[in-house]
Design a protein around this motif. Structure first.
Motif, PDB file in Angstrom:
ATOM      1  N   LYS A   1     -41.880 119.920 -17.607  1.00 13.14           N
ATOM      2  CA  LYS A   1     -40.568 120.324 -17.109  1.00 13.14           C
ATOM      3  C   LYS A   1     -40.233 119.469 -15.892  1.00 13.14           C
ATOM      4  N   VAL A   2     -38.953 119.346 -15.589  1.00 14.13           N
ATOM      5  CA  VAL A   2     -38.496 118.558 -14.448  1.00 14.13           C
ATOM      6  C   VAL A   2     -37.962 119.499 -13.378  1.00 14.13           C
ATOM      7  N   THR A   3     -38.406 119.298 -12.131  1.00 17.51           N
ATOM      8  CA  THR A   3     -37.875 120.040 -10.985  1.00 17.51           C
ATOM      9  C   THR A   3     -37.113 119.067 -10.098  1.00 17.51           C
ATOM     10  N   ARG A   4     -35.818 119.282  -9.951  1.00 19.77           N
ATOM     11  CA  ARG A   4     -34.989 118.386  -9.155  1.00 19.77           C
ATOM     12  C   ARG A   4     -35.416 118.417  -7.686  1.00 19.77           C
ATOM     13  N   GLY A   5     -35.643 117.233  -7.121  1.00 20.04           N
ATOM     14  CA  GLY A   5     -36.012 117.128  -5.718  1.00 20.04           C
ATOM     15  C   GLY A   5     -37.388 117.661  -5.393  1.00 20.04           C
ATOM     16  N   GLY A   6     -38.193 117.928  -6.412  1.00 23.00           N
ATOM     17  CA  GLY A   6     -39.485 118.574  -6.184  1.00 23.00           C
ATOM     18  C   GLY A   6     -40.520 117.728  -5.482  1.00 23.00           C
TER      19      GLY A   6
END
Length: 423
Positions: A299-304
Motif C-alpha cells: 500500500k502507498v502512504t502519501r508523505g509517509g
C-alpha cells in the motif's frame, strides 16, 4: 536437480492440498477482504542471477524496474538462495570454500509500485512464503561473527517443508519453519546513495570492516559490472541501510507489515535471501538459506517517508508464534583476556584495548561471549561438534540484549529453542 523439480511441484499443489498444509501449521496473512487484479508473478529463470533479467545484486537508483504492481495487488517474487550458489545435497566443505561472495545477494525486482512518489512510503505485508525443499547453513571462511575462531568451511544440508527442517548432518534436530526475507528493501535516489558511499569510504579508510563497490560479478552488468557505466557507485548488499536491504530481522514473518520510505518514484521494491529459520544474530553468517516463492502486497502512504528515518515494521501475534515452549539461556559480558584485541575492534587500534580485561559498555563483545558460551553448552551437554553447535546457534538461538545500563558490564543472553531436540 531433483530438489528444484520437487519445489516446483510444491508450489503447484492444488488449492485443496495447500489448504490442508496451511491448517497443519503454516501461516498465511489474511487476504479475505482484498479484491483486485490477478497477482503479478516476477519469475526467476536460468541457473544464476546473471542469467535472469529479473535479478540483480548491487544497489543503485538506476536499476530498472522489471514489473509494475498496483497498490493492494498481490505479487509473487521467486527468489534464489542468498549466495547465488550451486550448493546441493552432495556439496562438500570444499564447495563452500569455492563460493564467490561477489555474487551475493541475488535480488528479485525491482518492483515499481504504481502511484508511489519520492517522499511517500509503502507498507508491504508478507502474505506467504513457500520454501524450496532444500536449504543449507554454511560456515564460509572469513565471514561470520566468529570468523577468527571458525576458519574452515563447513556445510549442513537441510530437507525442508512448510513445517520443519531436518538434516542428516544434524541428527535428532528439527528446526521449525519461521520463514522471512533476509533482504528486502527499496532503491535509493542519488542523495541517499552519495551519502552511503561517502560514509562507507570514510569507514574503509579508517580500517573498518566494510565492503566498498566491487564490479566483479556485479549486476546489472551494464550499470555495475566491470565495464558498467556506474560501477564505482553500486553499493554492496551485505549491510542494511535506511532503505532496508539485508535486515536479517527474523520477526518479519508472514503476517507482518514492513514500512519503507520511498526515495524514487515507484519506490523500487526488491527482495531475496529468504531464510527458512534463523536465530537472532545469525552468528555463523548464514541461516537456513533457501530459494522461495514470496507473496507480498503493498500500500502507498502519501508523505509517509517523513516519519521513517529507517525501516519499521508491525504485526499482531507473530512474536508469540515465534516463542519456544522450552528454552535454555546463557549470558555474556564484555570481558576478555588481557592482550587480546577483539577482531571487530582491531581498526580502532590496540594500544588502549589490549591491556584491558574488562571493556566498557561493549555489547558486541558481550554478544560474542554469549555466543561462545552457548557453543560450549551445546558441545558439553548435547555432544555436538563445535561446528554443529555454531550452526545450531545460528539457526535456533536468539541473542538478546539483557541490559545496557549496568556499566561497564552491559549484558547479552543467548536463548536456545530447546524444542529443536526431537530424538
Amino acid at each position: 536437480m531433483r530438489h528444484q523439480l520437487k519445489s516446483k511441484l510444491i508450489w503447484a499443489l492444488p488449492v485443496a492440498a495447500l489448504f490442508v498444509i496451511f491448517c497443519a501449521g503454516a501461516a498465511l496473512a489474511d487476504t479475505s477482504s482484498v479484491k483486485g487484479p490477478a497477482p503479478v508473478v516476477i519469475a526467476k529463470s536460468g541457473e544464476h542471477c546473471k542469467d535472469d533479467p529479473n535479478c540483480f545484486n548491487r544497489i543503485h537508483y538506476a536499476v530498472k524496474p522489471v514489473a509494475h504492481v498496483q497498490p493492494d495487488q498481490l505479487f509473487i517474487l521467486e527468489t534464489r538462495d542468498g549466495l547465488d550458489s550451486d550448493l546441493n545435497f552432495q556439496s562438500t566443505p570444499e564447495d563452500v570454500a569455492a563460493v564467490d561472495l561477489n555474487r551475493c545477494h541475488p535480488l528479485t525486482g525491482p518492483v515499481y509500485v504504481d502511484g508511489a512518489k519520492r517522499g511517500d512510503s509503502i507498507d508491504v505485508t508478507v502474505v506467504d512464503i513457500a520454501p524450496d525443499d532444500f536449504g543449507t547453513t554454511t560456515i564460509v571462511p572469513g565471514f561470520g561473527f566468529l570468523r577468527d575462531v571458525f576458519r574452515d568451511p563447513y556445510i549442513v544440508h537441510w530437507n525442508l517443508n512448510r513445517l520443519e527442517a531436518r538434516s542428516k548432518d544434524m541428527p535428532g534436530i528439527s528446526v521449525p519453519m519461521n520463514a522471512f526475507m533476509g533482504t528486502v528493501g527499496v532503491l535509493p535516489d542519488k542523495p541517499e546513495l552519495d551519502k552511503w558511499l561517502k560514509r562507507e569510504k570514510e569507514l574503509a579508510d579508517a580500517g573498518g570492516a566494510v565492503l566498498t563497490p566491487q564490479p566483479v560479478e556485479a549486476l546489472p552488468a551494464d550499470l555495475c559490472g566491470v565495464d558498467g557505466t556506474n560501477k564505482d557507485e553500486c553499493v554492496r548488499t551485505v549491510p542494511p541501510r535506511e532503505n532496508g536491504g539485508n535486515l536479517d530481522t527474523k520477526e518479519t514473518v508472514v503476517g507482518t507489515t514492513i514500512h519503507f520510505p520511498c526515495y524514487i518514484d515507484g519506490c523500487g521494491l526488491f527482495a531475496g535471501d529468504v531464510h527458512f529459520a534463523m536465530g537472532g544474530g545469525e552468528v555463523a553468517g548464514t541461516a537456513i538459506e533457501m530459494g522461495a516463492r514470496v507473496t507480498l502486497r503493498a500500500k502507498v502512504t502519501r508523505g509517509g517517508a517523513a516519519a521513517l528515518p529507517t525501516v519499521q515494521f508491525e504485526g499482531g501475534a507473530e512474536l508469540k508464534k515465534l516463542a519456544p515452549s522450552s528454552f535454555y539461556a546463557v549470558s555474556g559480558l564484555p570481558i576478555k583476556q588481557k592482550g587480546d584485541v577483539p577482531v571487530f575492534e582491531t581498526y580502532l587500534g590496540g594500544k588502549k584495548i589490549a591491556p584491558l580485561a574488562n571493556m566498557s559498555e561493549d555489547l558486541t563483545l558481550a554478544a560474542r561471549n554469549a555466543t561462545l558460551n552457548m557453543i560450549d553448552y551445546l558441545v558439553k551437554t548435547k555432544g555436538l561438534t563445535r561446528e554443529q553447535a555454531y550452526v545450531l546457534t545460528s539457526v535456533a538461538a536468539d541473542l538478546n540484549v539483557a541490559q545496557v545500563v549496568d556499566f561497564p558490564n552491559v549484558g547479552v543472553t543467548a536463548i536456545l529453542n530447546r524444542d529443536v531436540f526431537k530424538d
